[in-house]
Write a protein that holds these residues in place. Structure first.
Motif, PDB file in Angstrom:
ATOM      1  N   UNK A 102       0.726  -1.023  -0.019  1.00  0.00           N
ATOM      2  CA  UNK A 102       0.140  -0.221  -0.030  1.00  0.00           C
ATOM      3  C   UNK A 102       1.065   1.134   0.324  1.00  0.00           C
ATOM      4  N   UNK A 103       1.725   1.548  -0.905  1.00  0.00           N
ATOM      5  CA  UNK A 103       2.259   2.691  -1.088  1.00  0.00           C
ATOM      6  C   UNK A 103       1.516   4.344  -2.005  1.00  0.00           C
ATOM      7  N   UNK A 104       1.157   5.187  -0.820  1.00  0.00           N
ATOM      8  CA  UNK A 104       0.309   6.270  -1.572  1.00  0.00           C
ATOM      9  C   UNK A 104       0.192   6.695  -2.736  1.00  0.00           C
ATOM     10  N   UNK A 105       1.581   6.228  -3.635  1.00  0.00           N
ATOM     11  CA  UNK A 105       2.345   6.812  -4.695  1.00  0.00           C
ATOM     12  C   UNK A 105       1.268   5.547  -6.065  1.00  0.00           C
ATOM     13  N   UNK A 155      -2.649   5.723  -4.953  1.00  0.00           N
ATOM     14  CA  UNK A 155      -3.189   6.969  -5.807  1.00  0.00           C
ATOM     15  C   UNK A 155      -3.220   6.809  -7.087  1.00  0.00           C
ATOM     16  N   UNK A 156      -2.083   6.484  -7.827  1.00  0.00           N
ATOM     17  CA  UNK A 156      -2.086   6.464  -9.086  1.00  0.00           C
ATOM     18  C   UNK A 156      -2.652   5.188  -9.487  1.00  0.00           C
ATOM     19  N   UNK A 182      -9.494  -2.129 -12.083  1.00  0.00           N
ATOM     20  CA  UNK A 182     -10.654  -2.812 -11.082  1.00  0.00           C
ATOM     21  C   UNK A 182     -10.900  -2.907  -9.592  1.00  0.00           C
ATOM     22  N   UNK A 183      -9.700  -2.807  -9.244  1.00  0.00           N
ATOM     23  CA  UNK A 183      -9.930  -2.558  -7.835  1.00  0.00           C
ATOM     24  C   UNK A 183     -10.305  -1.311  -7.160  1.00  0.00           C
ATOM     25  N   UNK A 184     -10.857  -0.030  -7.475  1.00  0.00           N
ATOM     26  CA  UNK A 184     -10.685   0.834  -7.713  1.00  0.00           C
ATOM     27  C   UNK A 184     -11.225   1.097  -6.125  1.00  0.00           C
ATOM     28  N   UNK A 185     -12.498  -0.073  -5.301  1.00  0.00           N
ATOM     29  CA  UNK A 185     -12.888   0.656  -4.359  1.00  0.00           C
ATOM     30  C   UNK A 185     -11.628   0.635  -3.236  1.00  0.00           C
ATOM     31  N   UNK A 186     -10.961   0.060  -2.956  1.00  0.00           N
ATOM     32  CA  UNK A 186     -10.412  -0.285  -1.600  1.00  0.00           C
ATOM     33  C   UNK A 186      -9.195   1.063  -1.808  1.00  0.00           C
ATOM     34  N   UNK A 187      -9.087   1.213  -2.768  1.00  0.00           N
ATOM     35  CA  UNK A 187      -8.038   2.196  -3.249  1.00  0.00           C
ATOM     36  C   UNK A 187      -8.901   3.906  -2.663  1.00  0.00           C
ATOM     37  N   UNK A 188     -10.168   4.051  -3.225  1.00  0.00           N
ATOM     38  CA  UNK A 188     -10.502   5.487  -3.105  1.00  0.00           C
ATOM     39  C   UNK A 188     -10.681   4.953  -1.429  1.00  0.00           C
ATOM     40  N   UNK A 189     -11.401   3.824  -0.713  1.00  0.00           N
ATOM     41  CA  UNK A 189     -11.461   3.647   0.929  1.00  0.00           C
ATOM     42  C   UNK A 189      -9.735   4.107   1.557  1.00  0.00           C
ATOM     43  N   UNK A 190      -9.033   3.494   1.354  1.00  0.00           N
ATOM     44  CA  UNK A 190      -7.701   4.286   1.415  1.00  0.00           C
ATOM     45  C   UNK A 190      -7.324   5.678   1.742  1.00  0.00           C
ATOM     46  N   UNK A 191      -7.831   6.025   0.278  1.00  0.00           N
ATOM     47  CA  UNK A 191      -7.551   7.250  -0.220  1.00  0.00           C
ATOM     48  C   UNK A 191      -8.105   9.010   0.589  1.00  0.00           C
ATOM     49  N   UNK A 193       4.928  19.026  -7.439  1.00  0.00           N
ATOM     50  CA  UNK A 193       5.717  18.627  -8.754  1.00  0.00           C
ATOM     51  C   UNK A 193       6.462  17.554  -9.115  1.00  0.00           C
ATOM     52  N   UNK A 194       7.543  18.321  -7.893  1.00  0.00           N
ATOM     53  CA  UNK A 194       8.110  17.724  -7.496  1.00  0.00           C
ATOM     54  C   UNK A 194       8.603  16.519  -7.167  1.00  0.00           C
ATOM     55  N   UNK A 195       8.211  16.081  -5.778  1.00  0.00           N
ATOM     56  CA  UNK A 195       7.467  14.601  -5.205  1.00  0.00           C
ATOM     57  C   UNK A 195       6.872  14.071  -6.727  1.00  0.00           C
ATOM     58  N   UNK A 196       6.303  14.711  -7.443  1.00  0.00           N
ATOM     59  CA  UNK A 196       5.354  13.449  -7.822  1.00  0.00           C
ATOM     60  C   UNK A 196       6.046  12.911  -9.195  1.00  0.00           C
ATOM     61  N   UNK A 197       7.156  13.627  -9.568  1.00  0.00           N
ATOM     62  CA  UNK A 197       7.971  13.475 -10.639  1.00  0.00           C
ATOM     63  C   UNK A 197       8.986  12.856  -9.964  1.00  0.00           C
ATOM     64  N   UNK A 198       9.151  12.917  -8.627  1.00  0.00           N
ATOM     65  CA  UNK A 198      10.653  11.606  -8.033  1.00  0.00           C
ATOM     66  C   UNK A 198       9.888  10.487  -7.888  1.00  0.00           C
ATOM     67  N   UNK A 199       8.234  10.284  -6.907  1.00  0.00           N
ATOM     68  CA  UNK A 199       8.032   9.073  -6.861  1.00  0.00           C
ATOM     69  C   UNK A 199       7.669   8.643  -8.357  1.00  0.00           C
ATOM     70  N   UNK A 200       7.654   9.015  -8.969  1.00  0.00           N
ATOM     71  CA  UNK A 200       7.301   7.979 -10.449  1.00  0.00           C
ATOM     72  C   UNK A 200       8.455   8.139 -10.879  1.00  0.00           C
TER      73      UNK A 200
END
Length: 142
Positions: free
Chosen positions: A33-36, A39-40, A48-57, A91-98
């Motif tokens: 369950x890494x956040x990036x 959420x991504x 297909x498994x969006x429900x638990x991801x949405x609950x997590x967020x 933005x920099x965090x998002x780029x670094x995450x990818x």
């Protein structure tokens, strides 16, 4: 224990809750369950498994909201930079995450917990860059 000045026990409780939540999420979903990553995948139509991801967020946002509205010590933590600086930093965090194949939570909590060498190296890199950034922003650009 959770009211008044921020103490070691706040950090300890937060760490235990994060670790336990990560363990339970891995157990229930079979996924790290890494956040990036969580959420991504919400933005990918074929997921297909969006429900638990949405609950997590929602849980992340609700938990932070609950903490800021109920724990006195949390009220001292407010953004120290303008909205534009925070947006650029995000933005920099998002780029670094990818580029880094995951975020600090994925590598630091989940990957290191599993003993993944790439996560250990990534977390050491995150921490080194954070130390350098704080030094530059607080001592050289003051």
């Amino acid at each position: 224990m959770f009211d008044g000045p921020y103490t070691f026990y706040h950090a300890l409780a937060g760490g235990v809750i994060i670790g336990l939540s990560s363990f339970i999420a891995s157990l229930v979903t079979g996924k790290i369950p890494g956040i990036s990553g969580v959420c991504s995948r919400l933005l990918v139509p074929a997921t297909k498994d969006k429900s638990w991801r949405l609950i997590f967020l929602i849980g992340l946002i609700a938990g932070a909201s609950l903490a800021f509205n109920t724990i006195t010590a949390a009220s001292v933590y407010r953004p120290s930079a303008s909205l534009i600086v925070m947006a650029i930093a995000g933005l920099f965090v998002g780029i670094g995450t990818r580029v880094g194949g995951g975020c600090t939570s994925g590598h630091g909590v989940c990957g290191m917990g599993l003993g993944a060498k790439d996560s250990i190296i990534a977390t050491m890199t995150f921490m080194a860059v954070a130390v350098i950034t704080v030094f530059i922003t607080h001592h050289l650009i003051a």
